[in-house]
Design an enzyme around this catalytic site. Sequence first.
Site, PDB file in Angstrom:
ATOM      1  CB  SER A 164     -67.980-130.565 101.123  1.00 14.97           C
ATOM      2  OG  SER A 164     -67.644-130.699 102.114  1.00 14.97           O
TER       3      SER A 164
ATOM      4  CE  LYS B  86     -68.586-138.929  95.611  1.00 20.41           C
ATOM      5  NZ  LYS B  86     -67.775-138.293  96.534  1.00 20.41           N
TER       6      LYS B  86
ATOM      7  N   GLY C   2     -66.620-135.238 101.204  1.00 17.45           N
ATOM      8  CA  GLY C   2     -68.200-135.968 101.980  1.00 17.45           C
ATOM      9  C   GLY C   2     -68.278-134.907 102.777  1.00 17.45           C
TER      10      GLY C   2
ATOM     11  CG  HIS D  34     -63.653-140.390  93.148  1.00 18.03           C
ATOM     12  ND1 HIS D  34     -64.204-140.552  94.877  1.00 18.03           N
ATOM     13  CD2 HIS D  34     -64.166-139.799  93.111  1.00 18.03           C
ATOM     14  CE1 HIS D  34     -64.329-139.260  95.044  1.00 18.03           C
ATOM     15  NE2 HIS D  34     -64.825-138.364  94.538  1.00 18.03           N
TER      16      HIS D  34
ATOM     17  CG  ASN E   3     -68.779-139.035  91.427  1.00 15.30           C
ATOM     18  OD1 ASN E   3     -69.442-139.807  91.247  1.00 15.30           O
ATOM     19  ND2 ASN E   3     -67.942-139.110  92.344  1.00 15.30           N
TER      20      ASN E   3
ATOM     21  CD  GLU F 118     -63.028-135.457  93.668  1.00 13.21           C
ATOM     22  OE1 GLU F 118     -64.128-134.275  93.370  1.00 13.21           O
ATOM     23  OE2 GLU F 118     -63.095-136.281  93.806  1.00 13.21           O
TER      24      GLU F 118
ATOM     25  CD  GLU G  74     -65.600-141.496  97.466  1.00 17.98           C
ATOM     26  OE1 GLU G  74     -66.704-142.321  96.328  1.00 17.98           O
ATOM     27  OE2 GLU G  74     -65.902-140.644  98.073  1.00 17.98           O
TER      28      GLU G  74
HETATM   29  P1  PGA Z   1     -68.955-134.016  97.730  1.00 18.37           P
HETATM   30  O1  PGA Z   1     -67.930-135.608  96.594  1.00 18.37           O
HETATM   31  O2  PGA Z   1     -69.198-132.856  96.663  1.00 18.37           O
HETATM   32  O3  PGA Z   1     -70.186-135.091  98.404  1.00 18.37           O
HETATM   33  O4  PGA Z   1     -67.218-133.839  98.840  1.00 18.37           O
HETATM   34  C1  PGA Z   1     -67.193-135.006  95.729  1.00 18.37           C
HETATM   35  C2  PGA Z   1     -66.085-136.334  94.866  1.00 18.37           C
HETATM   36  O5  PGA Z   1     -66.196-137.551  95.461  1.00 18.37           O
HETATM   37  O6  PGA Z   1     -65.808-135.668  93.945  1.00 18.37           O
END
Ligand code: PGA
Length: 257
Positions: free
Chosen positions: A215, A11, A175, A97, A9, A169, A99
């Site tokens: 992560s 982003k 992140g 997601h 992803n 997740e 976010e």
């Molecule tokens: P990250 O993000 O690997 O940077 O923690 C995962 C995600 O948001 O899908």
Amino acid sequence: MRKTIIAGNWKMYKTISEAIELANGLKRELFKLDAQDIDIVLCPPYTALSEVSEVIADSNLKLGAQDCFFKDEGAFTGEISPLMLKDVGVKFVIIGHSERRQYFGETNESINKKTKAVLRHNLIPIVCVGETEEERERGLTFQVLDDHIRNGLKDLTEEQIGQVVIAYEPVWAIGTGRTATSTQAQEAQRYIRDLLAKFYNKEIAESIRIQYGGSVKPENIVELMQEPDVDGALVGGASLSVDSFAAIVKRANEVKK
Ligand code: PGA
């Protein structure tokens, strides 16, 4: 056996030229992997979909999008429809997601509509679920997962649910560099699979792929993949460089269960 699926992803990162460079690098690094064994999915921002689609045509890499609207067309300024995504070569769409839940008002209801729209066009939704840190601390993890699965995937037929990929997740792991332990991931993902068995049946539940996200790095992918209910990963930060994403994909591919 469930086929491993690793999705990157990207982003809101990568200009078109940067996206082309990353996709080309991954194509070179990963061409030996068999698409029968593993789905490798790149989810660039909308602006780079078309170019990345061209770069990875006739390769073992597949194209994904990070979101979509639930209507095919209409006066919906700023939105992109599943029809348009399909047109550019997209096969997978990330839905809900955290976010998007956190910053853009995404709800179980909109996630449900989007999931159904994506399925209507024979695209595969990657539906994200997971608790926040506060919810985990208050002991609400299972309750949140129940709510996300029950309502986000409401009224899907058996055939439809069989197409869905679920991404567990935990929001506190996204992140932050704080990966869930493989035991925590397994516990939550087993719970999700048991819910699916309850809402549908055991056979369908055992066939649905559940990714872990939060992560994920080359250093922790093997341990995560060794868990029986972890079928892949949704990778954010570590999907932005050829070396780290290719290492994650290769290591995941080697874990056979
Ligand atoms: P990250 O993000 O690997 O940077 O923690 C995962 C995600 O948001 O899908």
